[in-house]
Design a protein around this motif. Sequence first.
Motif, PDB file in Angstrom:
ATOM      1  N   ASP A  65       8.090 -13.473   9.994  1.00  0.00           N
ATOM      2  CA  ASP A  65       6.282 -13.805   8.889  1.00  0.00           C
ATOM      3  C   ASP A  65       5.651 -12.727  10.069  1.00  0.00           C
ATOM      4  O   ASP A  65       4.917 -11.611   9.988  1.00  0.00           O
ATOM      5  CB  ASP A  65       6.222 -14.756   9.133  1.00  0.00           C
ATOM      6  N   VAL A  68       6.989  -8.879   9.517  1.00  0.00           N
ATOM      7  CA  VAL A  68       6.342  -8.063   7.414  1.00  0.00           C
ATOM      8  C   VAL A  68       5.101  -8.732   7.551  1.00  0.00           C
ATOM      9  O   VAL A  68       4.330  -7.350   7.129  1.00  0.00           O
ATOM     10  CB  VAL A  68       7.327  -9.560   6.849  1.00  0.00           C
ATOM     11  N   GLU A  72       2.613  -4.733   6.377  1.00  0.00           N
ATOM     12  CA  GLU A  72       2.460  -5.194   5.547  1.00  0.00           C
ATOM     13  C   GLU A  72       0.652  -4.449   6.076  1.00  0.00           C
ATOM     14  O   GLU A  72       0.129  -3.947   5.740  1.00  0.00           O
ATOM     15  CB  GLU A  72       2.465  -6.028   4.536  1.00  0.00           C
ATOM     16  N   PRO A 111       6.850 -14.489   3.597  1.00  0.00           N
ATOM     17  CA  PRO A 111       6.352 -12.903   3.178  1.00  0.00           C
ATOM     18  C   PRO A 111       7.573 -13.533   1.427  1.00  0.00           C
ATOM     19  O   PRO A 111       8.860 -13.769   1.855  1.00  0.00           O
ATOM     20  CB  PRO A 111       7.088 -12.004   4.159  1.00  0.00           C
ATOM     21  N   SER A 112       7.032 -13.116   0.451  1.00  0.00           N
ATOM     22  CA  SER A 112       8.053 -13.119  -0.593  1.00  0.00           C
ATOM     23  C   SER A 112       8.326 -11.416  -1.331  1.00  0.00           C
ATOM     24  O   SER A 112       7.245 -11.464  -1.596  1.00  0.00           O
ATOM     25  CB  SER A 112       6.820 -13.878  -1.687  1.00  0.00           C
ATOM     26  N   PRO A 114      10.275  -7.968  -1.205  1.00  0.00           N
ATOM     27  CA  PRO A 114       9.784  -6.145  -0.504  1.00  0.00           C
ATOM     28  C   PRO A 114       8.292  -6.438  -0.480  1.00  0.00           C
ATOM     29  O   PRO A 114       7.703  -6.652  -2.648  1.00  0.00           O
ATOM     30  CB  PRO A 114      10.028  -5.905  -1.247  1.00  0.00           C
ATOM     31  N   ALA A 115       7.736  -5.542  -0.174  1.00  0.00           N
ATOM     32  CA  ALA A 115       6.333  -5.382  -0.581  1.00  0.00           C
ATOM     33  C   ALA A 115       5.405  -4.934  -1.835  1.00  0.00           C
ATOM     34  O   ALA A 115       6.613  -3.726  -1.504  1.00  0.00           O
ATOM     35  CB  ALA A 115       5.054  -5.019   1.078  1.00  0.00           C
ATOM     36  N   ARG A 124       3.325   3.681  -0.036  1.00  0.00           N
ATOM     37  CA  ARG A 124       3.737   2.311   1.187  1.00  0.00           C
ATOM     38  C   ARG A 124       5.287   3.046   2.141  1.00  0.00           C
ATOM     39  O   ARG A 124       5.106   3.654   1.304  1.00  0.00           O
ATOM     40  CB  ARG A 124       4.349   0.923   0.576  1.00  0.00           C
ATOM     41  N   ARG A 127      10.305   2.415   4.589  1.00  0.00           N
ATOM     42  CA  ARG A 127      10.164   1.619   6.654  1.00  0.00           C
ATOM     43  C   ARG A 127      11.475   2.429   7.201  1.00  0.00           C
ATOM     44  O   ARG A 127      12.707   1.333   6.618  1.00  0.00           O
ATOM     45  CB  ARG A 127       9.732   0.157   5.807  1.00  0.00           C
ATOM     46  N   ARG A 164      16.603 -12.321   7.833  1.00  0.00           N
ATOM     47  CA  ARG A 164      15.848 -11.511   6.745  1.00  0.00           C
ATOM     48  C   ARG A 164      14.149 -10.376   6.784  1.00  0.00           C
ATOM     49  O   ARG A 164      14.207 -10.285   5.812  1.00  0.00           O
ATOM     50  CB  ARG A 164      15.033 -12.874   6.806  1.00  0.00           C
ATOM     51  N   PHE A 168      13.075  -6.636   3.688  1.00  0.00           N
ATOM     52  CA  PHE A 168      11.824  -6.003   3.787  1.00  0.00           C
ATOM     53  C   PHE A 168      11.577  -4.351   4.201  1.00  0.00           C
ATOM     54  O   PHE A 168      10.579  -3.550   4.130  1.00  0.00           O
ATOM     55  CB  PHE A 168      10.272  -6.649   4.204  1.00  0.00           C
ATOM     56  N   ASP A 170      12.889  -0.192   4.218  1.00  0.00           N
ATOM     57  CA  ASP A 170      14.245   0.809   3.396  1.00  0.00           C
ATOM     58  C   ASP A 170      15.253   1.476   4.170  1.00  0.00           C
ATOM     59  O   ASP A 170      16.391   1.433   2.699  1.00  0.00           O
ATOM     60  CB  ASP A 170      13.584   1.778   3.177  1.00  0.00           C
TER      61      ASP A 170
END
Length: 287
Positions: A65, A68, A72, A111-112, A114-115, A124, A127, A164, A168, A170
């Motif tokens: 959390d 991520v 963001e 976080p839910s 990919p942003a 964006r 990442r 996890r 999030f 790439d």
Amino acid sequence: MRIAVVTLFPELFQGFLAIGMVGRALASGAVSVQMRSPREFGLGRHRSVDDTPYGGGSGMVMRVDCIVRCMEALDEAAAAGEPGNAPPGAASAEPSGPSSAEPSGQASAEPSGPAAEPSGQAQRAHRVLLTPQGQPFRQAKAIELAARPAVALVCGRYEGFDERVRAFVDEEISLGDFVMTGGEVAAMAVIDACVRLLPGVLGNASSAEHESHSPALAGLLEYPQYTRPVEFRGHKVPDVLQQGNHAAIARWRQAQAEVRTAERRPDLWRKARGGDAASDDGGEARR
């Protein structure tokens, strides 16, 4: 190019960003660098960003959390037009604003997926997780990243990331088959390799064209270079380089690049010859 860095120790970048080609690129506006610490999004009075691993084991694991939310926040800041090139220590300052308000207790917004793209105009960032489990960093990857408008480099610490976090980002990149105490040195290496490829950063653009691992040399190691004096303690500059015959010089340099690559990096030589890098049969270099 916009580069964002997620790091618990932004102060490590202070000297690196101030001098040399990277410092020049920042001053000219060819690149902007934003730093942010996951601790801004840490939990409790001490803004904790790590916790013990489920299932037991040694070390502490960085929380998904906190990481991520930090990534963001960097994208949101770029979309809002906040300037880059902030003082490297700024990210460790006391956070302000609703995005970094201190969470109550141990609760945290999960976080839910990919942003989503930030609401502003900034794209964006691509990442990149810096980890010894990533793909080896090569010149081809530096060229690819340098062509992107925005890249985020995520530096780990402690025992590593919560698994996890990988959902999030790439891609994952490694400097090699070894482990360091954190990803900051790897981030500096990636920044340096990319920034020098940006237009106008090097005094002579061709300097990046004919060098080791470059497409112009078909991935070979660069040929030997010489300058004055002509002779030093019995070691002399090759005659061909002193005669001004550019065609002969080009042939000599190509042959030397092949020999040097075959001797020092047989894996690269086999690949350049169109063979399997793991194969033992790559042919011989011209001498």
